[in-house]
Design an enzyme around this catalytic site. Structure first.
Site, short mmCIF file in Angstrom:
data_model
loop_
_atom_site.label_atom_id
_atom_site.label_comp_id
_atom_site.label_asym_id
_atom_site.label_seq_id
_atom_site.Cartn_x
_atom_site.Cartn_y
_atom_site.Cartn_z
N TYR A 1 42.22 8.56 -33.34
CA TYR A 1 41.86 7.50 -32.39
C TYR A 1 41.41 6.21 -33.07
CZ TYR A 1 42.16 10.49 -28.26
OH TYR A 1 42.62 11.28 -27.24
N ASP B 1 41.42 19.14 -21.18
CA ASP B 1 42.31 19.18 -20.02
C ASP B 1 42.63 20.63 -19.67
OD1 ASP B 1 42.44 16.41 -19.75
OD2 ASP B 1 44.62 16.39 -19.45
N ASP C 1 44.59 26.33 -31.90
CA ASP C 1 45.61 27.06 -31.12
C ASP C 1 45.02 28.34 -30.53
OD1 ASP C 1 45.42 27.91 -33.75
OD2 ASP C 1 47.57 28.14 -34.07
N LYS D 1 41.24 23.41 -37.52
CA LYS D 1 42.56 23.86 -37.99
C LYS D 1 42.49 23.90 -39.53
CE LYS D 1 46.91 24.96 -37.14
NZ LYS D 1 47.32 26.18 -36.41
N ASP E 1 40.27 16.23 -26.82
CA ASP E 1 41.03 15.64 -25.72
C ASP E 1 41.93 16.71 -25.10
OD1 ASP E 1 42.21 13.64 -24.04
OD2 ASP E 1 43.94 13.66 -25.40
#
Ligand code: IPM
Ligand code: MG
Length: 353
Positions: free
Chosen positions: A138, A252, A224, A190, A248
């Site tokens: 970002y 959701d 994941d 990750k 982000d």
């Protein structure tokens, strides 16, 4: 003498103004019940203003907003403005300029709300995602060369400094301790691929945890796998801390497990400065002006704001009122399917407060 809070309101685009109106209604009800005052001041930042004036955000806006106790935001995003301009120029700009380095997103299934997760109820879905809010891809670091050719190179860097990671983790550990539910903080990263960035996160996580938070259990999940467990075993989670981009994405996913964008709220927090609270759903242009959009997420972000301001009882009263409404009145949270209009929904919550 009763306390007064000065709140900047940015209704923004699409259904933003409609949901903010209901949030204000409920905040007024809470203020009169719990004997404090709120002064609201509205700012017209958003797509309409940009289309009229060509200015996305006045340069003076961050300084002006810093004078308020908090900011309440509706939604940013306009169908006639190219994606990215308003999001980057208003929402992200304010998060950065006001150094709101935490994005706090509770994932909580309220009673009566149906989750797409089979056999999962409110007792299984109740955790909080702490998303770092100033770093990562970002930051805009990167660029493009040979644009439009077959050899075009596009680079967008994942950027983190130790300082950014430390302050976010410190907040997350403190938050987990204060929440005092399962006292477990999960780092979502990750480390198997992003071996620079998440090595930094993991080392800082373990160092800060060992030194200052021996009472908080630490867990680690790859992003994941986090997605998988959020669906299969959401009850495992207490607090998840993660980077900006992963946060982000997983919020959701989390939002849909708690009943969708009609209910999901978040806070962009600067623990040492001015914070901004918003429903995370967006501007929903197709429902604009129809009085059918669900305002519960905006109302809930108002409750988060009060909690942040230290009005815990008032915040709790709003949350209880929302839960009473979901348990007894509104079964379907989708826009137009609630069985109540936007303003009636606001009334239902306000009456209960
Ligand atoms: C969010 C949104 C924003 C983000 C967009 C609108 C820039 O998706 O708040 O989650 O990516 O942070
Ligand atoms: Mg998002």
């Amino acid at each position: 003498m009763s306390k007064t809070y000065n709140i900047a309101v940015i209704p923004g685009d699409g259904t933003g103004p409609e949901v903010v109106r209901e949030s204000r209604k409920v905040l007024e009800a809470a203020a009169s019940k719990f004997a404090f005052k709120i002064n609201f001041e509205e700012f017209d930042f958003g797509g309409e203003r940009y289309l009229k004036t060509g200015e996305v955000l006045p340069d003076s806006a961050p300084e002006q907003l810093k004078k308020f106790d908090s900011i309440l935001l509706g939604a940013i995003g306009h169908p006639d403005v190219k994606p990215g301009i308003l999001e980057k120029g208003i929402l992200l700009k304010l998060r950065f300029e006001l150094d709101q380095y935490i994005n706090l997103r509770p994932i909580k299934l309220y009673p009566g709300v149906s989750s797409p997760l089979k056999d999962k109820g409110p007792e299984h879905i109740d955790y909080v995602v702490i998303r770092e809010n100033t770093g990562d891809v970002y930051t805009g670091s990167g660029g493009v060369t040979m644009k439009g050719t077959a050899g075009e190179v596009a680079i967008q860097n994942m950027v983190y400094t130790r300082m950014q990671v430390d302050r976010c983790l410190k907040y997350a550990f403190d938050y987990t301790r204060k929440r005092n539910k399962r006292n477990t903080l999960a780092l979502c990263g990750k480390t198997n691929v992003l071996t620079y960035v998440f090595d930094l996160w993991e080392r800082a996580f373990n160092e800060i945890g060992t030194a200052g938070f021996p009472d908080i259990k630490r867990e680690y999940f790859h992003v994941d796998a986090t997605c998988m467990w959020m669906i299969k075993n959401p009850e495992w989670f207490d607090v998840i801390v993660t980077s900006n981009m992963f946060g982000d994405i997983i919020t959701d996913l989390g939002a849909i497990t708690q009943g969708g964008m009609g209910i999901a709220a978040g806070g962009n927090i600067n623990p040492e400065g001015v914070s901004m609270f918003e429903p995370i759903g967006g501007s929903a242009p197709k429902y604009t002006g129809r009085n059918v959009i669900n305002p519960l997420a905006a109302i809930s972000s108002g409750s988060m704001m009060l909690e942040h301001l230290g009005e815990e009882s008032a915040a709790q009263a709003i949350e209880n009122a929302i839960m009473d409404v979901t348990a007894n009145k509104i079964k379907d949270l989708g826009a137009g399917r609630m069985g109540f209009s936007t303003s009636e929904t606001g009334d239902l919550v306000a009456e209960r407060v």
